[in-house]
Design a protein around this motif. Structure first.
Motif, PDB file in Angstrom:
ATOM      1  N   ASP A 192       0.859  -1.173   0.000  1.00 31.26           N
ATOM      2  CA  ASP A 192       0.000   0.000   0.000  1.00 31.26           C
ATOM      3  C   ASP A 192       0.901   1.230   0.000  1.00 31.26           C
ATOM      4  N   ARG A 193       0.313   2.382  -0.210  1.00 31.46           N
ATOM      5  CA  ARG A 193       1.094   3.600  -0.452  1.00 31.46           C
ATOM      6  C   ARG A 193       1.893   4.064   0.765  1.00 31.46           C
ATOM      7  N   LYS A 194       1.462   3.689   1.958  1.00 26.86           N
ATOM      8  CA  LYS A 194       2.135   4.162   3.169  1.00 26.86           C
ATOM      9  C   LYS A 194       3.197   3.193   3.690  1.00 26.86           C
ATOM     10  N   ASP A 195       3.438   2.130   2.994  1.00 22.88           N
ATOM     11  CA  ASP A 195       4.432   1.153   3.433  1.00 22.88           C
ATOM     12  C   ASP A 195       5.810   1.801   3.497  1.00 22.88           C
ATOM     13  N   LYS A 196       6.553   1.517   4.560  1.00 23.97           N
ATOM     14  CA  LYS A 196       7.881   2.115   4.749  1.00 23.97           C
ATOM     15  C   LYS A 196       8.874   1.671   3.674  1.00 23.97           C
ATOM     16  N   ARG A 247      -2.859   1.537  -3.828  1.00 23.07           N
ATOM     17  CA  ARG A 247      -4.242   1.748  -3.437  1.00 23.07           C
ATOM     18  C   ARG A 247      -4.328   2.014  -1.945  1.00 23.07           C
ATOM     19  N   VAL A 248      -5.544   2.262  -1.453  1.00 27.81           N
ATOM     20  CA  VAL A 248      -5.730   2.513  -0.025  1.00 27.81           C
ATOM     21  C   VAL A 248      -5.337   1.281   0.772  1.00 27.81           C
ATOM     22  N   SER A 249      -5.707   0.107   0.291  1.00 30.50           N
ATOM     23  CA  SER A 249      -5.183  -1.147   0.830  1.00 30.50           C
ATOM     24  C   SER A 249      -4.135  -1.665  -0.149  1.00 30.50           C
ATOM     25  N   LEU A 273      -2.272  12.528  -2.891  1.00 32.41           N
ATOM     26  CA  LEU A 273      -1.856  12.608  -1.488  1.00 32.41           C
ATOM     27  C   LEU A 273      -3.066  12.555  -0.566  1.00 32.41           C
ATOM     28  N   ALA A 274      -4.120  13.276  -0.942  1.00 27.71           N
ATOM     29  CA  ALA A 274      -5.326  13.296  -0.120  1.00 27.71           C
ATOM     30  C   ALA A 274      -5.959  11.910  -0.034  1.00 27.71           C
ATOM     31  N   LEU A 275      -5.976  11.189  -1.143  1.00 27.86           N
ATOM     32  CA  LEU A 275      -6.561   9.850  -1.150  1.00 27.86           C
ATOM     33  C   LEU A 275      -5.844   8.935  -0.166  1.00 27.86           C
TER      34      LEU A 275
END
Length: 491
Positions: free
Chosen positions: A304-308, A349-351, A418-420
């Motif tokens: 996902d997009r926030k993965d380190k 994606r979000v997930s 970014l907002a998504l």
């Protein structure tokens, strides 16, 4: 004829040489280059500063991001509607989110579909509504002097869609025809087959965004109205505007248009609950007789997009298959000559979204091509990327950053992204620094943990009589057969 062309070329060369001789020596002296027989040394790389967004909030809580750019008298906006994408399709109603979005500009605020098109043309604007998996988007671009009436039109489309029965039936017919013709789009079929295997058929991430023929045929305008009432609401919106605008005047205008909007169901929806399925097989096949090439999709559920691991994974992905100098392109196209293009992409994606290697391989070399792809991935799992290649990949990523803001529409889209994903507004300011820190060890670790070759699932649409003998030699196990629409065939 050849004599004429040769004479003409000589005349042009002579003229160019004469022109060069007339350049004053002072011009060369002013350049600071002392020896013109050698190429000058490269200058210091110019620093790029990404644009900055100013954040506001409308009266009803809708976030507004404004990126000023007064270079030209134009402006673009993106309205992000989180949770109104294909992942929100109710069970058995695949394609509903896309169908709903398609109907929004087919009549709104007392205007017919034709009247909306005519007004858009009169304003010199462009307006479009679309969906992806996680969200719906309304995008518009226009002249600064027609921004206010364009916003009036946008406001009507978002808050007052007509969902006219006649227009809805016409749009449904168009979409049904496109679904009927899916059998003629093998790339789409291969992608759909792979997604279904990775996430599960009918799951939020596993079904086609446009739906299937069978499910879409049951949808009606009432379903679209209900989906709109539930998913298109102020709590789900973020508005991003980039271009020649005055932020205060823009906020006042949007407050007048959207600030008082209240939807019956005003709530935020959680991220879709989705995860990797357990594929019943690693090899998914469609028999497309006499196909000149095999459309291939190879992948698994990635990040996902926030993965380190995102920066390291992007360097891995770029090294493997992003651009002409990537390993996939160099091996499959330049050395073997069996593809025109190929790529490795991560759909963030979000997930967790799918990581997919895509390409159309000449039929006779399909088995060879798939085998080479697996070898290239395995090499990145087990060996450090050489220093020069690592630096090249990182520079390719960093130097592509300015292109993300090449137009107002691109800028608005970048900040909507970014907002998504819930990333900070200043994310792009630190992006290059994150990429520069990536090491060869980081790349290998990301490749090994995220993309183990033994877990990759392969979907192929091609002429099985010609490709299956070589595919069987790779040792992927018993295949699952599908029809030309991507539906599994029962034995």
């Amino acid at each position: 004829m050849r004599r004429y062309l040769l004479s003409f070329a000589l005349l042009v060369t002579a003229a160019s040489t004469a022109q060069a001789r007339r350049i004053p020596q002072s011009v060369f002296d002013a350049s600071g280059v002392s020896d013109w027989s050698k190429p000058p040394a490269p200058t210091k790389e110019p620093a790029f500063k990404p644009p900055v967004a100013k954040r506001y909030k409308l009266k009803n809580g809708i976030p507004l991001l404004v990126i000023e750019n007064h270079a030209l008298p134009i402006a673009s906006l993106t309205v992000l509607v989180r949770g109104a994408g294909a992942a929100a399709d109710p069970s058995g109603k695949g394609g509903l989110a896309a169908y709903t979005a398609d109907l929004l500009d087919e009549g709104a605020g007392g205007l017919s579909a034709i009247a909306i098109a005519e007004e858009t043309d009169r304003l010199g604007a462009s307006i479009g509504v679309a969906v992806d998996v996680d969200a719906a988007y309304l995008s518009a671009s226009t002249l600064s002097k027609t921004l206010d009436p364009t916003l009036d039109l946008v406001g009507k489309i978002i808050t007052q869609p007509a969902f006219d029965d006649k227009e809805a039936e016409r749009v449904k017919g168009d979409r049904a025809t496109a679904l009927e013709l899916r059998r003629d789009r093998p790339r789409e079929v291969a992608a759909n087959i792979l997604n279904a295997a990775l996430y599960g058929t009918g799951s939020p991430y596993g079904h086609p965004t446009a739906g299937t023929r069978e499910e879409f045929s049951t949808l009606g305008v009432a379903d679209a109205r209900a989906f709109y009432q539930e998913r298109w609401n102020p709590k789900a919106l973020t508005i991003v505007v980039a271009g020649d605008v005055d932020p205060k005047a823009l906020k006042d205008k949007l407050d007048a248009q959207l600030g008082s909007w209240k939807a019956p169901v005003a709530k935020k929806f959680p991220a879709p609950v989705t995860g990797p399925a357990k594929p019943g097989a690693r090899l998914l096949l469609v028999d497309r007789k006499d196909a000149a090439q095999s459309d291939v999709r190879i992948g698994l559920v990635g990040l996902d997009r926030k993965d380190k691991r995102y920066p390291a994974f992007e360097v891995f992905r770029t090294t493997l298959g992003d651009g002409f100098t990537s390993r996939l392109m160099q091996r499959l196209r330049e050395q073997l000559g069996i593809v025109y293009t190929t790529s490795a992409n991560q759909d963030y994606r979000v997930s967790r979204g799918p990581f997919v290697i895509a390409g159309a391989i000449v039929t006779a070399a399909t088995g060879q091509g798939v085998g080479e792809i697996l070898k290239l991935v395995d090499e990145l799992n087990t060996k450090d990327v050489p220093a020069e290649e690592l630096e090249k990949a990182k520079q390719n990523i960093i130097r592509a950053l300015p292109a993300m803001f090449g137009t107002n529409a691109a800028t608005a889209g970048a900040f909507a992204d970014l907002a998504l994903h819930g990333l900070p507004d200043n994310y792009y300011a630190t992006y290059a620094a994150q990429i520069r820190k990536v090491t060869a060890k980081d790349v290998k670790a990301a490749a090994k943990t995220v993309v183990p070759t033994g877990k990759l699932v392969i979907a192929i649409v091609g002429d099985l009589a010609k490709i299956q003998p070589d595919i069987d030699k790779i040792g992927l196990g018993e295949p699952v057969m599908h029809d030309l629409y991507g539906v599994p065939l029962t034995k």
